[in-house]
Scaffold this active site. Structure first.
Site, PDB file in Angstrom:
ATOM      1  N   LYS A   1      30.204 -29.816 -78.538  1.00 16.90           N
ATOM      2  CA  LYS A   1      30.610 -31.160 -78.977  1.00 16.90           C
ATOM      3  C   LYS A   1      30.654 -31.245 -80.504  1.00 16.90           C
ATOM      4  O   LYS A   1      31.612 -31.741 -81.084  1.00 16.90           O
ATOM      5  CB  LYS A   1      29.631 -32.231 -78.440  1.00 16.90           C
ATOM      6  CG  LYS A   1      29.472 -32.225 -76.930  1.00 16.90           C
ATOM      7  CD  LYS A   1      28.519 -33.300 -76.452  1.00 16.90           C
ATOM      8  CE  LYS A   1      27.091 -33.147 -76.938  1.00 16.90           C
ATOM      9  NZ  LYS A   1      26.400 -31.957 -76.419  1.00 16.90           N
TER      10      LYS A   1
ATOM     11  N   ARG B   1      24.362 -41.454 -74.037  1.00 15.30           N
ATOM     12  CA  ARG B   1      23.758 -40.385 -73.232  1.00 15.30           C
ATOM     13  C   ARG B   1      23.079 -40.928 -71.997  1.00 15.30           C
ATOM     14  O   ARG B   1      22.489 -40.155 -71.239  1.00 15.30           O
ATOM     15  CB  ARG B   1      22.708 -39.682 -74.069  1.00 15.30           C
ATOM     16  CG  ARG B   1      23.074 -38.305 -74.550  1.00 15.30           C
ATOM     17  CD  ARG B   1      21.958 -37.894 -75.476  1.00 15.30           C
ATOM     18  NE  ARG B   1      21.876 -36.496 -75.661  1.00 15.30           N
ATOM     19  CZ  ARG B   1      22.383 -35.865 -76.722  1.00 15.30           C
ATOM     20  NH1 ARG B   1      23.044 -36.519 -77.633  1.00 15.30           N
ATOM     21  NH2 ARG B   1      22.219 -34.579 -76.848  1.00 15.30           N
TER      22      ARG B   1
ATOM     23  N   ARG C   1      22.401 -20.339 -82.016  1.00 15.06           N
ATOM     24  CA  ARG C   1      22.996 -21.288 -82.973  1.00 15.06           C
ATOM     25  C   ARG C   1      22.204 -21.332 -84.289  1.00 15.06           C
ATOM     26  O   ARG C   1      20.983 -21.277 -84.310  1.00 15.06           O
ATOM     27  CB  ARG C   1      23.026 -22.701 -82.396  1.00 15.06           C
ATOM     28  CG  ARG C   1      23.483 -23.711 -83.445  1.00 15.06           C
ATOM     29  CD  ARG C   1      23.798 -25.052 -82.886  1.00 15.06           C
ATOM     30  NE  ARG C   1      22.687 -25.637 -82.170  1.00 15.06           N
ATOM     31  CZ  ARG C   1      22.789 -26.733 -81.438  1.00 15.06           C
ATOM     32  NH1 ARG C   1      23.947 -27.335 -81.321  1.00 15.06           N
ATOM     33  NH2 ARG C   1      21.748 -27.202 -80.815  1.00 15.06           N
TER      34      ARG C   1
ATOM     35  N   ARG D   1      17.563 -24.766 -85.576  1.00 18.64           N
ATOM     36  CA  ARG D   1      16.990 -26.063 -85.215  1.00 18.64           C
ATOM     37  C   ARG D   1      15.706 -25.876 -84.419  1.00 18.64           C
ATOM     38  O   ARG D   1      15.608 -24.974 -83.592  1.00 18.64           O
ATOM     39  CB  ARG D   1      18.004 -26.858 -84.378  1.00 18.64           C
ATOM     40  CG  ARG D   1      18.947 -27.669 -85.208  1.00 18.64           C
ATOM     41  CD  ARG D   1      20.076 -28.285 -84.421  1.00 18.64           C
ATOM     42  NE  ARG D   1      19.704 -28.921 -83.163  1.00 18.64           N
ATOM     43  CZ  ARG D   1      20.565 -29.576 -82.370  1.00 18.64           C
ATOM     44  NH1 ARG D   1      21.838 -29.690 -82.744  1.00 18.64           N
ATOM     45  NH2 ARG D   1      20.177 -30.110 -81.235  1.00 18.64           N
TER      46      ARG D   1
ATOM     47  N   ARG E   1      16.308 -30.026 -72.218  1.00 23.70           N
ATOM     48  CA  ARG E   1      17.522 -30.777 -72.576  1.00 23.70           C
ATOM     49  C   ARG E   1      18.564 -30.698 -71.459  1.00 23.70           C
ATOM     50  O   ARG E   1      19.255 -31.680 -71.172  1.00 23.70           O
ATOM     51  CB  ARG E   1      18.104 -30.243 -73.890  1.00 23.70           C
ATOM     52  CG  ARG E   1      17.377 -30.816 -75.098  1.00 23.70           C
ATOM     53  CD  ARG E   1      17.400 -29.894 -76.277  1.00 23.70           C
ATOM     54  NE  ARG E   1      18.705 -29.691 -76.854  1.00 23.70           N
ATOM     55  CZ  ARG E   1      19.002 -28.661 -77.645  1.00 23.70           C
ATOM     56  NH1 ARG E   1      18.095 -27.750 -77.936  1.00 23.70           N
ATOM     57  NH2 ARG E   1      20.204 -28.534 -78.140  1.00 23.70           N
TER      58      ARG E   1
END
Ligand code: AP5
Length: 229
Positions: free
Chosen positions: A29, A104, A138, A171, A182
């Protein structure tokens, strides 16, 4: 379903494009929102980025949010609804915006309807194995938010952002336990929005397994925007 740009043209001019990117954590996203922002010249509104900004500034809200984020849980609805309502009232959102990571929950989606009407919801779909490998690899620029991947798209110099020279970091919620939580939260609380927006005739599904440029081309096509112009 008519592409958004054409629908606007039929209705008297492309005045705005109010978009939302839906999809599991790691679906891409943020990557797509940044490309769309450059292409469409409308702002990316990422609740994750805004919450991380509040954490970095050590505001009371940021410190409270960090507990939820590190655990992979959703920050309470009333907190994120307030942040987005304030942000969408800013002048740069008048001609459109790209919501990334909001709403969400159905409660957030219902609240959004009271202060903004979306034109299109793009559901970026990616298989779960890919999600785990994308998130564990990531890396993100602490200064400008540029997104990298240690294998697929590393920065030219390790730890240094190609775009702004900022520090590229991992992160704190990109660890295995948080990623698992998540995904669980996504299944339980966010996935119901797929049917919710389909019922409203706003949903378009996008294959997010393809290369980022191909995903972007699919999205632009769905929106009726030429990727050449
Ligand atoms: P947020 O920051 O929104 O995280 P998320 O939804 O978990 O999404 P991600 O940022 O992890 O993934 P993405 O889909 O943007 O993927 P990306 O483009 O980076 O939220 C973080 C936390 O904040 C939440 O857990 C929650 O606590 C809180 N929060 C935020 N919003 C909230 C809300 N509305 N309500 C309550 N709480 C909220 O890509 C991932 C990786 O894959 C990158 O390395 C990238 O390079 C790579 N990649 C991307 N696309 C491709 C591709 N096509 N091919 C190959 N690799 C790709």
């Amino acid at each position: 379903m008519a592409p958004v740009a054409r629908a606007y043209a039929a209705g008297g001019g492309a005045e705005s494009m109010k978009l939302m990117l839906l999809g599991a954590p790691g679906a891409g996203k943020g990557t797509q929102a940044k490309m769309l922002m450059d292409r469409l010249r409308i702002p990316q509104i990422s609740t994750g980025d805004m919450l991380r900004g509040a954490v970095a500034q050590q505001t009371a809200m940021g410190l409270e949010a960090k507990r939820y984020m590190d655990a992979g849980e959703l920050v309470p609805d009333e907190v994120v609804i307030g942040i987005v309502r304030d942000r969408l009232a800013e002048p740069d959102c008048a001609k459109g915006f790209i919501l990334d990571g909001f709403p969400r929950t159905v409660v957030q989606a219902e609240a959004l309807e009271t202060f903004a009407a979306l034109d299109r919801v793009l559901d970026v779909q990616v298989s779960e194995e890919r999600i785990v490998s994308r998130l564990s690899g990531r890396r993100t620029c602490r200064a400008c938010g540029a997104i990298y991947h240690v294998v697929n798209s590393p920065p030219s110099v390790d730890g240094v952002c190609d775009q702004c020279g900022g520090v590229v970091y991992q992160r704190s919620d990109d660890n295995e336990a948080s990623i698992r939580e998540r995904l669980e939260q996504y299944r339980a609380k966010t996935a119901p929005l797929v049917a919710w927006y389909a019922d409203k005739g706003l949903l378009a599904s996008v294959d997010g397994d393809a290369d980022p440029e191909d995903v972007q081309a699919t999205i632009l096509d769905l929106l009726g925007v030429s990727d050449q112009s």
